[in-house]
Structures are given as structure tokens and as C-alpha cells.
Write a protein that holds these residues in place. Structure first.
Motif, PDB file in Angstrom:
ATOM      1  N   ILE B 282       0.851  -1.204   0.000  1.00  0.00           N
ATOM      2  CA  ILE B 282       0.000   0.000   0.000  1.00  0.00           C
ATOM      3  C   ILE B 282       0.881   1.246   0.000  1.00  0.00           C
ATOM      4  O   ILE B 282       0.630   2.197  -0.727  1.00  0.00           O
ATOM      5  CB  ILE B 282      -0.952   0.004   1.223  1.00  0.00           C
ATOM      6  N   GLU B 283       1.918   1.215   0.815  1.00  0.00           N
ATOM      7  CA  GLU B 283       2.786   2.390   0.929  1.00  0.00           C
ATOM      8  C   GLU B 283       4.137   2.230   0.247  1.00  0.00           C
ATOM      9  O   GLU B 283       4.773   3.219  -0.079  1.00  0.00           O
ATOM     10  CB  GLU B 283       3.033   2.722   2.408  1.00  0.00           C
ATOM     11  N   SER B 284       4.591   0.975   0.034  1.00  0.00           N
ATOM     12  CA  SER B 284       5.995   0.807  -0.360  1.00  0.00           C
ATOM     13  C   SER B 284       6.190   0.481  -1.837  1.00  0.00           C
ATOM     14  O   SER B 284       7.320   0.505  -2.311  1.00  0.00           O
ATOM     15  CB  SER B 284       6.658  -0.281   0.492  1.00  0.00           C
ATOM     16  N   VAL B 286       4.802   0.941  -6.035  1.00  0.00           N
ATOM     17  CA  VAL B 286       4.081   1.881  -6.911  1.00  0.00           C
ATOM     18  C   VAL B 286       2.612   1.482  -7.060  1.00  0.00           C
ATOM     19  O   VAL B 286       1.716   2.318  -6.977  1.00  0.00           O
ATOM     20  CB  VAL B 286       4.784   1.989  -8.288  1.00  0.00           C
ATOM     21  N   SER B 288      -0.211  -0.937  -5.321  1.00  0.00           N
ATOM     22  CA  SER B 288      -0.468  -1.793  -4.159  1.00  0.00           C
ATOM     23  C   SER B 288      -1.068  -3.111  -4.630  1.00  0.00           C
ATOM     24  O   SER B 288      -1.629  -3.209  -5.714  1.00  0.00           O
ATOM     25  CB  SER B 288      -1.432  -1.114  -3.189  1.00  0.00           C
ATOM     26  N   GLU B 306       7.419  -1.851  -8.777  1.00  0.00           N
ATOM     27  CA  GLU B 306       8.679  -1.272  -8.309  1.00  0.00           C
ATOM     28  C   GLU B 306       8.557  -0.863  -6.827  1.00  0.00           C
ATOM     29  O   GLU B 306       7.564  -0.267  -6.426  1.00  0.00           O
ATOM     30  CB  GLU B 306       8.949  -0.023  -9.159  1.00  0.00           C
ATOM     31  N   LYS B 308       9.186   1.404  -3.744  1.00  0.00           N
ATOM     32  CA  LYS B 308       9.506   2.814  -3.516  1.00  0.00           C
ATOM     33  C   LYS B 308      10.489   2.958  -2.360  1.00  0.00           C
ATOM     34  O   LYS B 308      11.430   3.736  -2.427  1.00  0.00           O
ATOM     35  CB  LYS B 308       8.220   3.606  -3.224  1.00  0.00           C
ATOM     36  N   LEU B 309      10.259   2.184  -1.305  1.00  0.00           N
ATOM     37  CA  LEU B 309      11.126   2.233  -0.118  1.00  0.00           C
ATOM     38  C   LEU B 309      11.135   0.855   0.537  1.00  0.00           C
ATOM     39  O   LEU B 309      10.120   0.153   0.508  1.00  0.00           O
ATOM     40  CB  LEU B 309      10.587   3.248   0.903  1.00  0.00           C
ATOM     41  N   LEU B 362       8.221   2.231   6.986  1.00  0.00           N
ATOM     42  CA  LEU B 362       9.043   2.584   5.829  1.00  0.00           C
ATOM     43  C   LEU B 362      10.297   3.294   6.302  1.00  0.00           C
ATOM     44  O   LEU B 362      10.251   4.064   7.261  1.00  0.00           O
ATOM     45  CB  LEU B 362       8.278   3.551   4.917  1.00  0.00           C
TER      46      LEU B 362
END
Lengths: 384, 384
Positions: B282-284, B286, B288, B306, B308-309, B362
Motif C-alpha cells: 500500500i505504501e511501499s 508503486v 499496491s 517497483e 519505492k522504499l 518505511l
């Protein structure tokens, strides 16, 4: 936070447009109960709100009665009935941001005076009571140059703003109390969203650059990070922080700033709420502006505003020439482009340039995001 | 996508737990209408669903009648009444994933045979009809070593799994049809989520490493990216892709894999839906896992997976010793740590080890995310 999630706490939001909808999407992650005041049951936030109360945000009774139902009242629009929120505050209700801040920001004249009184950079201006007084000033030679006129109250999304280039043509001059300011020789328009909680903790978002569609008088692209110098970035962040602190702000404050052709920053205006220039944060920043607004409103620790990826945001607006039940085209082609996120607000009727949704385009480089955003812009059509 | 957003299209989801809730959070970004079948109106997805239909996912009539109301039917749980979804399919309704895949995956015995038939690496196993047959096999010397027993049907979150270390103690052996497999000498447990649409487009998520809490028999931390070799990462992705293609999968498939002490990969089991090991996306990431499931189910182009973090995800589970109306502690302290995201599912009652929410942590480095996740784990308490 425990006091909100361990109880039957109710968050009240005026009104239920796209900002309210996206705020509730975040609130639902913490399982908060959200009530909305709007004139329409099927407003964008309507599907997600625990309850929609029908009423007008400009109506005293509607706002007052709604405020009595909720534990904390916040806003996606600042033009709320100010007497009602003042009365609620007087009765001990939690209103965030404070009614005094809303009252100041509602009135673009008071806003400009605030900047002037605190030596904050903004373009020179005069206040006028009416269209007639402006014409008098033109006739008497007090106004000698092309100017921008802004209604003191109620302006929104390009409404309530007139650019008067020909002083002999009075037709375009707006009625009612307004401010007249020199046309800033604009190089760029930028925006900074700053969050502040009751304890005075402050977090600024990366500066965003806005490009405008001259026809629609609406934002064309929002580019993050802004393509400005590090010094200008720092100045913008200092300005936004200073305004939030001077206002003793709680919640989000979006600060729109002109960069003039000399590279100087001049404050345009502020909005005390989540803002169009922060939509990209949902995907591109560690803490979205909506989560941050919740944190600030609930007086929780503010979250990181670190950028995860460069991004470009474009509004999905109604194509000119179409008014009626909305139809979208080109969405599927957009989703085939890496890093394209689509948000549709659920408005039933499209109108020329009406904000119907937005797209955030993420990429490893800003150049790639810009290239892809141009594709998205050309692909999506909003017709009826 | 236009055919879904330009019409009164209805997405049906069985059932309305946390996976359903997070799926609807994504669906609401596209303004899709979501219907849910669940036994409880106040299920986690209940607040967001356009409509909750009351009924049991194991009940033929409930599933069949629900399926008739929606345009596409999908699932957050694979143990659905299979006759009902087969009948719906026979009548021309869109069921994704296909009932044949659900039927295969529902039965851990059929699943193991599937891996065996396709020469996919998995631990050796035998099928048994009953507890008595297993005891017979022990007595006759056919089973000579400690083993893992798994119920063929209905297992979930550690239920339906027994580790039998002492062959003379028959008390822990489960009743009913089951499979018996050698205890894999596990070094690590990893998971890969793969998405596939009807056109055969495939996207794999970064491999996740799961650490387990031995007491709760539940995942302790989910670490992304997994701390395994590049070769093992590639092998895991090849395996997951192969399974999705062999199944002619449409939708998400979560593949759980053991890495044994020799560094070899062995498939544990799969789930044809969004999965606990993908919450961090959801957050990490591109796209979810929930947006990706929607894309795959609606046969749209799949999105970028990909990272993101780097991230660590921990389940927020009921503390042992508490059963009753839930109370959370320590959330505010967690929010003060940079990069901590909190999701509460809205379950009213806590029980020991019940999944009540999750936190994704994250950070710029995995080391920092791990350090912060340990803080979060120690701070949050779920009591009554």
C-alpha cells in the motif's frame, strides 16, 4: 490517538467533495467514524462517510446543528458560515482550524492586510467597496495600470478573479467588495503545504510547481519537486512556516506563492485545508496531506514529508463543450503507463473544466514523470 | 476501464474482512461500487461497502444469490462454497479467480499433487483420509519421523496445521482428511505475490521474507525486500510466475515458499487473493496489491511493482489474555516514529492473536525499518 479509536469519536467534515472523500479514505485506515455535511447525499464523500447530513455550508443552522453532532469539526472548504463555527467554539466545541483563522482567510482583503502587517512579501494592493469605487479610481487617475481584481469573499478555483488589462473596459470588473493588486510579473507559481499541530510541531511538504492552462484558468500540471533554486525552496518553506506560526495554525495550510521574473517570492494566497497542490502526496510522500491533516487536527505527532518519488499531478477536468452525465475515455490506456495513478471523485455530472478526478504520475526521474503526464493529459477525455 | 466506471458496474467481494476493506479503499479511488457478502453488517469492510449482504461464504444459497447481484465476483477468502461459484460460472457469471482454481487451492492435498505433477519443488507428502489412518501408518512403521500434518480443507492463519514431534503422542493429530509432509529444515520463509490478467500479462512483487512468532504461530515481521541471494530471488519469481501460468490464473496469487538449510526453495502453499504478505505494498510499492488485484480482476493493464522504499510490516494482533471489546495502546507513540503507518481494521472484539490491524514501517534503509519495527512491536498493545 487512543482516545479517538477507543471511543465512539466522530470526525465532522464540511463538505463532502473530493477533498472530503480523500480525507475519509485516510480516516478509514484508522477506522475513524466520519460525518459529512453537504447539500447532496451522493456527493463524492457520500459513499464512504458513515453519515451524510444534508445542509449548506453557508447556512447558520446547518453548520451549527452539524457541529453539535461531532467531536471535532474540520473543513475541506474555508467559506463556511463563520457565525455558526464561532458559536460552536464559544460553546466549547473543537473547531479546527480555529474560526478566527477561517474568518481571516475567507476574506482576501484581511489576508493581504495580514501579510502587510507582518512584513511578509506580497504584491501591493488596495481595497475597494464596490465596482463603482474602482471605476472612480480609474477615472480619477488613482489606478493607472492593468490590474488583478479579486473578490474579497467566496472566490474559488479561478472564480472571483478578474484580470483587467484595458482600463476603459469596465465590463469585466467584478461587483462587490474586492481588492485590486498589481499584476505580478510571474515567472512561476509554486505552493507549499505546511502542517502544524496544537503542540506547535511543524512539517513542510516539498515545494510544488504549478503550471496553468490559460484557457481554463485552472492548474495544468503540478510538478514535485518544483524546478526552482535551493534558495527559493528554502525561502518558500520559511515563509509557509512563518505564516502557520503567526496564525497559530492547527491543521494544514496551503500557501500559494508567485516567483516573479526577478526571482523574488510573493505570497498569493493561503487555504487552511488539504489542497489540490497536495494530491500527489497520496502516492509520492511518506505521509499524505490527508493523513497529515488528520494528524494535525487530532493533535497527533506529524508524519514524515519525505518524497518517495518525483511526481506530476494533473487534474482530470470536464472537457469544454460537454455538460451532463459523465463519461470517461482513455483511462485504460493511461493505466498501461508505468506509475500512473487514477482518482475519480464520483461526480455524476460533468461541466466544462469541472474537477472530476486527478492523475498522479510517478517515475524515477521528474523528466520521465513529465513525459508520461503529457501522455496522460492527451489520453483522458471527460465527456457526456 | 471505461466499461466499469461509465456504468452501474458492481464489484462483488466475498467476504468483508480486512482484505475486503483494503480492496474497497482502492476501488473507491476509481469510484467503483463494491458489494460485500459477510455474516456481519459491521464487518471491517462494512463501513465502506456500498452494500453488505448478510450470508455465510460456505453457504450455497448465500453465495449463489450474492453472485447474481454483481457483475464480477471476487474473493478475499478461497474457502467459498464451490458448488455455488461453479453454478454461477455455468450460468455465465464472471468469477475471478476461476472456480476450478479455487477448488484446487481449497484442498491442500490437490495443491500438493499439482506441484508434484508439474515437477515443482515441494516437500514429499502423503495423503490420509483420517486421524486413524495416520495412527495406523505410525503403528505399521510407514511413518517413522516427526512430521507436519495439514488439514486438506479449511486451514487458515495457522489453524488446521499440527506439528507432530512425538509419534507416540496421538493427541495433537488432527481429525479429517489431511496431508502429512516431512518437516522442512527451514532457514527462511518467503512469499511472492504474482498478478496475472486475462491477457496473460504477469507482474511479480518484490520477494518478502517472513519471520514467525513461534508462540502465536503467526507472522511476526514481513521484510521487503527479502534478505536472500539474488539467485534465490530470481528462482522465487520464476516459480511464482510458473504456477500462475500453469493455473491460467487471473487475479493475484500469493506463493509461500520455504528456503531450506541447503538454500533450496520448496513451495509451501498458495492463496489466490490479496495476502497478508502484501500489505506493505500500500505504501511501499508503486501499485499496491489491492489496486493490482482490481486491475487483474477487471482485466486492465497491470501496474508497476517497483519498490519505492524498503519496508517492514507487522500484524497488530490481540494480546494474549484479553477477549472482549478492543482497546488499543501505544499508537500515538508509534506515529511519532518517522515512516510508521497504522491500519486498524475496525474489528470490535479482540481475541488472543486475532489480526486487528497492521503497521507498515518505511525507511530509507531496511536496517532502519527493522529497528523502527521493533519499537512499534513493543509499543502497541491490543487489550480489552
Amino acid at each position: 490517538m487512543e482516545k479517538f479509536v477507543n471511543s465512539d469519536f466522530k470526525l465532522g467534515i464540511i463538505t463532502g467533495g473530493q477533498l472530503g472523500k480523500m480525507l475519509i479514505q485516510e480516516a478509514s485506515k484508522w477506522d475513524l467514524t466520519s460525518y459529512v455535511l453537504d447539500t447532496a447525499e451522493d456527493c463524492p464523500a457520500g459513499k464512504l462517510a458513515s453519515k451524510v447530513f444534508i445542509g449548506d455550508y453557508k447556512d447558520y443552522d446547518a453548520v451549527y446543528n452539524f457541529g453539535k453532532q461531532v467531536d471535532i469539526l474540520t473543513f475541506e472548504i474555508e467559506h463556511v458560515n463563520i457565525q455558526a463555527v464561532k458559536q460552536l467554539k464559544a460553546e466549547g466545541h473543537k473547531i479546527i482550524p480555529d474560526p478566527d483563522i477561517l474568518e481571516l482567510i475567507q476574506d482576501k482583503g484581511l489576508q493581504k492586510e495580514f501579510y502587510q502587517n507582518h512584513n511578509l512579501p506580497t504584491s501591493p494592493f488596495q481595497l475597494y467597496e464596490s465596482k463603482e469605487k474602482i471605476i472612480e479610481a480609474i477615472d480619477s487617475g488613482k489606478i493607472t495600470q492593468a490590474f488583478v481584481q479579486k473578490s474579497r469573499k467566496g472566490g474559488y478555483d479561478g472564480r472571483g478573479v478578474a484580470v483587467i488589462s484595458d482600463l476603459n473596459n469596465h465590463e469585466e470588473i467584478l461587483n462587490g467588495p474586492s481588492l485590486v493588486e498589481e499584476k505580478v510579473d510571474i515567472d512561476k507559481e509554486i505552493a507549499v503545504i505546511v502542517a502544524r499541530n496544537q503542540q506547535g510541531q511543524v512539517k513542510c511538504y516539498p515545494v510544488v510547481e504549478m503550471t496553468f492552462d490559460p484557457k481554463a484558468n485552472l492548474v495544468d500540471k503540478l510538478i514535485c519537486p518544483a524546478q526552482i533554486s535551493q534558495e527559493q525552496t528554502n525561502q518558500a518553506i520559511v515563509l509557509a512556516t512563518k505564516i502557520a506560526e503567526l496564525l497559530d495554525m492547527q491543521g494544514l495550510l496551503a500557501v500559494e506563492i508567485f516567483v516573479d521574473k526577478k526571482g523574488q517570492l510573493q505570497i498569493n494566497e493561503v487555504a487552511p485545508r488539504p489542497h489540490n497542490s497536495g494530491h500527489h502526496t497520496i502516492e509520492s510522500v511518506v505521509t499524505s496531506q490527508f493523513e497529515q491533516h488528520l494528524r494535525a487536527v487530532l493533535n497527533l505527532p506529524l508524519g514524515s514529508t519525505e518524497l518517495k518519488l518525483p511526481s506530476v499531478m494533473i487534474n482530470i477536468v470536464g472537457n469544454p463543450g460537454y455538460t451532463g452525465p459523465v463519461k470517461y475515455q482513455g483511462l485504460e490506456e493511461c493505466l498501461a503507463i508505468d506509475g500512473v495513478k487514477i482518482h475519480l471523485y464520483g461526480k455524476k455530472i460533468t461541466k466544462p473544466y469541472r474537477k472530476m478526478g486527478h492523475s498522479t504520475i510517478l517515475a524515477k526521474s521528474l523528466e520521465q514523470a513529465l513525459t508520461n503526464s503529457e501522455k496522460v493529459k492527451n489520453l483522458i477525455k471527460v465527456i457526456s
